[in-house]
Design a protein around this motif. Sequence first.
Motif, PDB file in Angstrom:
ATOM      1  N   ALA A   1       0.835  -1.204   0.000  1.00 36.37           N
ATOM      2  CA  ALA A   1       0.000   0.000   0.000  1.00 36.37           C
ATOM      3  C   ALA A   1       0.870   1.253   0.000  1.00 36.37           C
ATOM      4  CB  ALA A   1      -0.918  -0.020   1.211  1.00 36.37           C
ATOM      5  N   ALA A   2       1.924   1.269   0.809  1.00 33.97           N
ATOM      6  CA  ALA A   2       2.797   2.441   0.861  1.00 33.97           C
ATOM      7  C   ALA A   2       3.520   2.648  -0.464  1.00 33.97           C
ATOM      8  CB  ALA A   2       3.809   2.268   1.996  1.00 33.97           C
ATOM      9  N   ARG A   3       3.990   1.556  -1.074  1.00 39.00           N
ATOM     10  CA  ARG A   3       4.662   1.665  -2.369  1.00 39.00           C
ATOM     11  C   ARG A   3       3.720   2.204  -3.439  1.00 39.00           C
ATOM     12  NH1 ARG A   3      10.236   1.361  -3.109  1.00 39.00           N
ATOM     13  NH2 ARG A   3      10.974   0.631  -1.079  1.00 39.00           N
ATOM     14  N   GLY A   4       2.481   1.722  -3.403  1.00 42.88           N
ATOM     15  CA  GLY A   4       1.518   2.198  -4.398  1.00 42.88           C
ATOM     16  C   GLY A   4       1.277   3.680  -4.289  1.00 42.88           C
ATOM     17  N   ILE A   5       1.179   4.190  -3.063  1.00 39.56           N
ATOM     18  CA  ILE A   5       0.942   5.631  -2.906  1.00 39.56           C
ATOM     19  C   ILE A   5       2.186   6.428  -3.271  1.00 39.56           C
ATOM     20  CG2 ILE A   5       0.419   7.425  -1.204  1.00 39.56           C
ATOM     21  CD1 ILE A   5      -1.313   5.386   0.245  1.00 39.56           C
ATOM     22  N   MET A   6       3.379   5.942  -2.902  1.00 40.06           N
ATOM     23  CA  MET A   6       4.609   6.662  -3.220  1.00 40.06           C
ATOM     24  C   MET A   6       4.855   6.745  -4.729  1.00 40.06           C
ATOM     25  SD  MET A   6       6.110   7.773  -0.449  1.00 40.06           S
ATOM     26  CE  MET A   6       7.834   7.975  -0.886  1.00 40.06           C
ATOM     27  N   ASP A   7       4.286   5.829  -5.507  1.00 39.01           N
ATOM     28  CA  ASP A   7       4.469   5.841  -6.962  1.00 39.01           C
ATOM     29  C   ASP A   7       3.487   6.749  -7.696  1.00 39.01           C
ATOM     30  OD1 ASP A   7       6.558   4.104  -6.730  1.00 39.01           O
ATOM     31  OD2 ASP A   7       5.344   2.297  -7.051  1.00 39.01           O
ATOM     32  N   LEU A   8       2.581   7.415  -6.973  1.00 38.60           N
ATOM     33  CA  LEU A   8       1.599   8.303  -7.610  1.00 38.60           C
ATOM     34  C   LEU A   8       2.216   9.675  -7.869  1.00 38.60           C
ATOM     35  CD1 LEU A   8      -1.586   7.395  -5.512  1.00 38.60           C
ATOM     36  CD2 LEU A   8      -0.943   6.540  -7.766  1.00 38.60           C
ATOM     37  N   HIS A   9       3.260   9.740  -8.688  1.00 35.74           N
ATOM     38  CA  HIS A   9       3.973  10.995  -8.942  1.00 35.74           C
ATOM     39  C   HIS A   9       3.089  11.995  -9.665  1.00 35.74           C
ATOM     40  CE1 HIS A   9       7.772   9.181  -7.681  1.00 35.74           C
ATOM     41  NE2 HIS A   9       7.404   8.098  -8.386  1.00 35.74           N
ATOM     42  N   THR A  10       2.315  11.523 -10.614  1.00 33.06           N
ATOM     43  CA  THR A  10       1.496  12.448 -11.418  1.00 33.06           C
ATOM     44  C   THR A  10       0.317  12.978 -10.615  1.00 33.06           C
ATOM     45  OG1 THR A  10       2.074  11.192 -13.398  1.00 33.06           O
ATOM     46  CG2 THR A  10       0.195  12.704 -13.557  1.00 33.06           C
ATOM     47  N   LEU A  11      -0.321  12.081  -9.893  1.00 35.68           N
ATOM     48  CA  LEU A  11      -1.510  12.492  -9.140  1.00 35.68           C
ATOM     49  C   LEU A  11      -1.144  13.345  -7.929  1.00 35.68           C
ATOM     50  CD1 LEU A  11      -4.583  12.215  -8.907  1.00 35.68           C
ATOM     51  CD2 LEU A  11      -4.227  10.178  -7.512  1.00 35.68           C
ATOM     52  N   ILE A  12      -0.017  13.016  -7.262  1.00 38.64           N
ATOM     53  CA  ILE A  12       0.418  13.756  -6.066  1.00 38.64           C
ATOM     54  C   ILE A  12       1.869  14.164  -6.300  1.00 38.64           C
ATOM     55  CG2 ILE A  12       0.614  13.714  -3.549  1.00 38.64           C
ATOM     56  CD1 ILE A  12      -1.278  11.339  -3.531  1.00 38.64           C
ATOM     57  N   PRO A  13       2.097  15.360  -6.833  1.00 38.89           N
ATOM     58  CA  PRO A  13       3.479  15.760  -7.161  1.00 38.89           C
ATOM     59  C   PRO A  13       4.364  15.939  -5.924  1.00 38.89           C
ATOM     60  CG  PRO A  13       1.847  17.132  -8.289  1.00 38.89           C
ATOM     61  CD  PRO A  13       1.100  16.351  -7.267  1.00 38.89           C
ATOM     62  N   ALA A  14       3.805  16.427  -4.813  1.00 37.67           N
ATOM     63  CA  ALA A  14       4.633  16.736  -3.633  1.00 37.67           C
ATOM     64  C   ALA A  14       5.117  15.444  -2.977  1.00 37.67           C
ATOM     65  CB  ALA A  14       3.840  17.576  -2.644  1.00 37.67           C
ATOM     66  N   GLU A  15       6.446  15.312  -2.893  1.00 42.76           N
ATOM     67  CA  GLU A  15       7.013  14.086  -2.325  1.00 42.76           C
ATOM     68  C   GLU A  15       6.662  13.937  -0.842  1.00 42.76           C
ATOM     69  OE1 GLU A  15      11.369  11.931  -1.611  1.00 42.76           O
ATOM     70  OE2 GLU A  15      11.218  13.881  -2.641  1.00 42.76           O
TER      71      GLU A  15
END
Length: 922
Positions: free
Chosen positions: A141-155
């Motif tokens: 679950a954490a990896r999936g959210i961290m890979d959402l670069h386009t949807l959530i630009p802010a690291e």
Amino acid sequence: MSVVPSEVRLESRITSGSRGPRSLPSAAMAYLVAVAVAAAALAAPFLARLQGGHLPWATFAVLSLGAAFAQLFKVRGVRNLNHHITPVLLIPAVLLLPPELVAPIAVIQHVPEWLKVRYPWFIGGFNLCNFTITNLCMCLAARGIMDLHTLIPAEHLRFALAALAASVLFVLVHHGLLAPMLRLARGHRIRDTGLFSFQGMSAEFVLAVLGVTFAAFWRLDPWLIPFAAAPLLMLKRSLEVPQLQAEARVDPKTGLFNTRHFAVTLQEELARAERFDRPMSLIMADLDLLRDINNTHGHLAGDAVLTGIAQVFREELRSYDVPARFGGEEFSILLPETDAEEALEIAERIRKAVAERGYDANTADGPIRATISMGVAAYPRDGEDMNELVHQADVAVYRAKLQGRNRVIDASTSESLLVESAHRAPTLAVLPPLEEPLQPREAQSAASQPPTPIGSPALEAVESAVESAARPHRPARPHFFSVPRRLAAVVGFVGVAGTAAGVAGAVFGTSTDVLGLLVIVALVGVGQALSLEVERVGTISLSAVGALTAAAIIGPRAALALAVTMSAVEWSARRSLFHESLFNVGLLSLASLAAAGVFSIHPHGPVGTGVYFGTSLLAGLVYFAVDTGLCSLAVGVADRQSAFAVWRERFRWLTLHYLVYGFIAGVISEAYKPIGVWSIVVFTLPLFLIRTTQEAYLKHTQRSAQKLREAAETIQTQNVSLEEANRLLKERSTAAMESLSATVDARDAYTAGHSRRVQQLSLAMGRELRLSQAELELLGHAALFHDIGKLAVPDAVLLKPASLTDEEWALMCTHAEEGASIINRLGFLSDAVPAIRHHHERYDGRGYPDGLKGDEIPLGARIIHVADAFDSMMTTRVYRQARPVSAALEELHNLAGEQFCPRCVAALEAIVADQAQVALGS
């Protein structure tokens, strides 16, 4: 220290007496297989990828070994669950490591624990599979959210959302897998396990959030990780509170409730019974002759009997009844919604069950038999408050013992016993000196020698003692400023000097970070509003962390602003007086300025950071010293005490807290440099969790103190009841033995009144020999009962007018041993037994029953021997006439050193001489 129940105990479902390996019920075994298959299917693809690629092995080693180490330390919680700190290390692992390294962490985590404890295979296997599934679900679950670069630009936002998802999944998945196992293996309902209670889930979620802080620090600077562990000490103490509360309610030996919990429950049930006009009953029970069991089989056997009786209570009582161990071999049972008639039935059922059961002990050859005496009191018939009910039931217990033990007595029939005893004559502990000159006596009737009456203090005195013991003690609240004249100098100096120093710091300080100051002021205000009241200390709050943080980040310019903020919040909550507010402003300003001076020591370079963290500890200590030192000075001046004594009594226990506060402030200050005010916000949640921990700890301490006070009051009241009942028991037993002694004398008309005369003679000789009051009291009892063993001698032997045969004489000689055995059973006269047993020993060693000689013979026995012989010679018998006093004394004198003790004969001669002198003078 999470509420993760990593150990599932299944003993209650294991077949009794089985010698084979323990196993799960079939349904639980099927569920375990399903979980194992799911864990293997989920982990296998990732384990296959471990062979290639560049992986962060160093991070994996640190976190996995840390989790394994943390798993070894557990806090035993309620419902037989264990608490660990492993979530604090598992959350960083799933956020920082790839899935192929997360998969084997569960194995490494549990291997050291298994080597230490050696759980059954199914417990270790289930825990391993559970954590494997939970860890991988969090990681994916954490990896999936961290890979959402386009949807959530802010690291930073992606990291925060991933951490939140991992924390939530940790709670839900782990508990979701465990709850069915507890249901199938032990039959626990989900609600009973506490896995999904607010307290359990919130505590675990907070630990997971603390793990997020570890992960954030690891990404920022791994050297900060050790400093983020400071709040764990507080968290550990908070998780121990529920188990401490459970242990505080239970007697460790029997598993029943203890006296303190019983008193609280009884008070609550009394209030409920009064409010709803419902019946309620109380049973007091006392194990019979526990001392004999201990003396015969050892104290371990006595403990086994107590434990067995507690088991009988659990089997025979209803689920809502409250059995408790009252103390020693005494028990109490609260029966809600039960009238007197039903309570008597329950008590009789328990009595029969206790008497019929055998109690096994390693020190006994076979099962030990025991009985129990019980008294029943009912509300409101026998009393309307706790003290009266316990008193009435307790007196009923002692009446049951007086009537022969192993019986149940209703308290409603006990009142006459108390009323009767209140009107009897006072006890004569030691009889007066001889009132008549010694002269030969003819036979008298037994009726002319009535036993000395024995009585009790007035009943009103007992009632007064009970009433005074029942009054609760409430310590006065300390008043810090009760002597304004003497405090004027201290308050004025601290207030003015501190305010002036705060103004100077605001003017000459160099910091321009207004936003940081405002954030800290806001958090300090909230922290002060949530301050905790501590008896004899005042208030404590986490605002001290904010003040130290401001001293580290802002410097001297923050001192006055924070002092005014905290004092204003304190004033709004408690409406303190002006001079108190002035004192608080000056006190807090000086403490903050002192801490800011210490925080200003901040060397640069790699070593400088470590030095700075050491400096932060010193800053917390300096802040604490100034704050509590000046406060102790004010209290000492007000109460005319030493300031150091005040500090040691009221504030010393907070030293460790302020060391941790300073350390946390230093960590926040270091984190403030790269991420700004967000570092303050990140630490807000752990700080408020610490506040919750402090509140829980203080409430637990206050409740424990209150319960201890109530228990002390109850024990004091019961001591009065026990003393009264014990006095009644001694009174009745002594009166019965005196009657038996008179019966012995009455069997032979020629010896009527012999025991009473021997008692008077013995006491007079004892006073001549300067015996103490206690020794005289024992001597009086022993002399009165010295011939009570003749009850076992048949009349044909005792009253035989001719000489006795050898067999008859041997039978007569047993009366000393028989008398000692009879008196020994009374318990409270056991110290008089040696004098009764040996009163026919001869000084030359040719007496009976043990052939003692000289000083080996107890002094009391030697005195009784002389008095017995003297009275016998002065009394007319069927085979001879009474001798004159001079002839009796001459024979005693001639046999002194051979049959009689010379000292005792000399004492009797002195008494007779004094009596003769008095007679001549009159």
